[in-house]
Design an enzyme around this catalytic site. Structure first.
Site, mmCIF file in Angstrom:
data_model
loop_
_atom_site.group_PDB
_atom_site.id
_atom_site.type_symbol
_atom_site.label_atom_id
_atom_site.label_comp_id
_atom_site.label_asym_id
_atom_site.label_seq_id
_atom_site.Cartn_x
_atom_site.Cartn_y
_atom_site.Cartn_z
ATOM 1 N N ARG A 64 0.839 -1.210 0.000
ATOM 2 C CA ARG A 64 0.000 0.000 0.000
ATOM 3 C C ARG A 64 0.870 1.254 0.000
ATOM 4 O O ARG A 64 0.545 2.242 -0.683
ATOM 5 C CB ARG A 64 -0.919 -0.017 1.228
ATOM 6 N N HIS A 68 0.666 4.121 -2.920
ATOM 7 C CA HIS A 68 0.388 5.526 -2.630
ATOM 8 C C HIS A 68 1.534 6.415 -3.082
ATOM 9 O O HIS A 68 1.307 7.576 -3.458
ATOM 10 C CB HIS A 68 0.128 5.704 -1.136
ATOM 11 N N ASN A 96 -3.499 9.107 3.444
ATOM 12 C CA ASN A 96 -2.199 8.549 3.804
ATOM 13 C C ASN A 96 -1.981 8.405 5.301
ATOM 14 O O ASN A 96 -0.945 7.872 5.724
ATOM 15 C CB ASN A 96 -1.077 9.427 3.230
ATOM 16 N N HIS A 192 -5.859 -6.969 -2.286
ATOM 17 C CA HIS A 192 -6.763 -6.886 -1.146
ATOM 18 C C HIS A 192 -7.157 -8.261 -0.628
ATOM 19 O O HIS A 192 -8.039 -8.368 0.226
ATOM 20 C CB HIS A 192 -8.021 -6.084 -1.529
#
Length: 347
Positions: A64, A68, A96, A192
């Protein structure tokens, strides 16, 4: 005249070839550090493995963090930069605030500075760590091109990221803006299958779906009941800090920290936690891909590696662009951000 034209044409061709060679030389390549820091991938893998043994959720956190980073200003390590007195960094943006595993990158940074100071970029450290985390969790181990350079700008105002409540069309528009396509979107969401998720990212589906005052009717009743028990309708705020419960991202697997194709089984059976994951079952192309990945895990793993390499190539800095940060949290010239700071609200 013909000779002059020929020489001019020849000169032009040589110039174009040299330009092409220079561009190729500056592009990402597998084993970029084979001479300048030959143990880099071994060191990164060892650090990630140590953290993984202590916390099996680390791979999901690293993945992740990498995602990002790449979606804001490209894969330049800017998400790792701390705020300063005159600049609010992108890690302070609301999407974030729940990022983690910065400590893993810090340790990699420390070890590599001992091994080959000023050689390996923080952007490459993050990309390699995400790759190794996926492999440790059961995902594909793939050759990752490196050679990224670090950015020197990180501002809150730049941090625009796809929302977990997006529709497929909305998410696709965000992906296309960074040269990723529908296959990449459907494939990368497969991550996920593992890790944890804050209730705040999907609580509307449990109680007030699209302002209806009712739960999302597409959510399987048993999963809905389980999630409602773990996520109360109103998040509790203590000392101005919102207490947000955490659940397993994967509600259909007995191995919630294992990387596999179970996200697609969850989506097709209306058991996905996030709205964007569930939406995969409701569009023609994504539902076909989801079914293909659910029935053929090898196809999914192979495409995931390809899409991760593509993700890691977004907006990269190479050659003499950017810098190699000695400390991943601070740009080498601490004043680099001040002239571009933007303290206004997100658009």
């Amino acid at each position: 005249m013909w000779k002059l034209l020929s020489m001019a044409t020849l000169y032009l061709l040589i110039t174009l070839l040299l330009a092409h060679s220079a561009t190729t030389a500056l592009s990402l390549q597998v084993h970029f550090y084979s001479e300048s820091c030959p143990r880099v991938e071994i060191i990164v893998q060892q650090v990630v493995q140590r953290h993984f043994q202590q916390d099996p959720s680390v791979p999901a956190g690293l993945l992740r963090l990498h995602f990002h980073d790449c979606f804001v200003r490209g894969c330049d390590g800017s998400v790792l930069i701390d705020s300063t007195d005159d600049n609010i960094a992108e890690k302070e943006a609301p999407p974030n605030l729940t990022l983690r595993t910065y400590d893993v990158i810090d340790e990699i940074n420390t070890e590599l500075e001992k091994e080959c100071s000023g050689v390996v970029s923080c952007a490459d450290m993050l990309a390699l760590a995400a790759r190794d985390g996926v492999a440790l969790a059961g995902g594909p181990a793939y050759a990752l091109p490196t050679g990224r350079r670090d950015g020197t700008v990180s501002t809150l105002a730049d941090a625009h990221l796809p929302s977990p409540s997006f529709s497929v069309d909305q998410a696709l528009a965000a992906f296309q803006s960074v040269n990723l396509d529908l296959v990449d979107l459907t494939t990368l969401l497969g991550a996920h299958s593992m890790g944890l998720c804050h209730c705040g990212f999907f609580i509307d589906r449990l109680y007030d779906y699209k302002g209806s005052g009712s739960p999302d009717p597409t959510m399987e009743p048993n999963v809905l009941n389980t999630l409602q028990q773990k996520c109360p309708p109103h998040l509790v705020t203590i000392d101005n800090i919102t207490e947000d419960s955490i659940v397993f991202m994967n509600q259909v697997s007995s191995t919630p920290f294992h990387f596999d194709n179970s996200l697609y089984h969850a989506s097709l059976n209306e058991k996905a936690v996030l709205q964007i994951d569930q939406e995969l079952a409701f569009t023609d192309v994504t539902s076909k891909l989801a079914a293909q990945y659910a029935n053929n895990p090898g196809t999914f793993l192979n495409q995931f590696a390809k899409s991760m390499i593509k993700l890691g190539s977004i907006g990269v800095l190479t050659g003499q662009e950017g810098e190699i940060r000695l400390n991943c949290r601070v740009v080498n010239n601490a004043t680099s951000n001040s002239s571009t700071a933007n303290f206004g609200p997100e658009n």
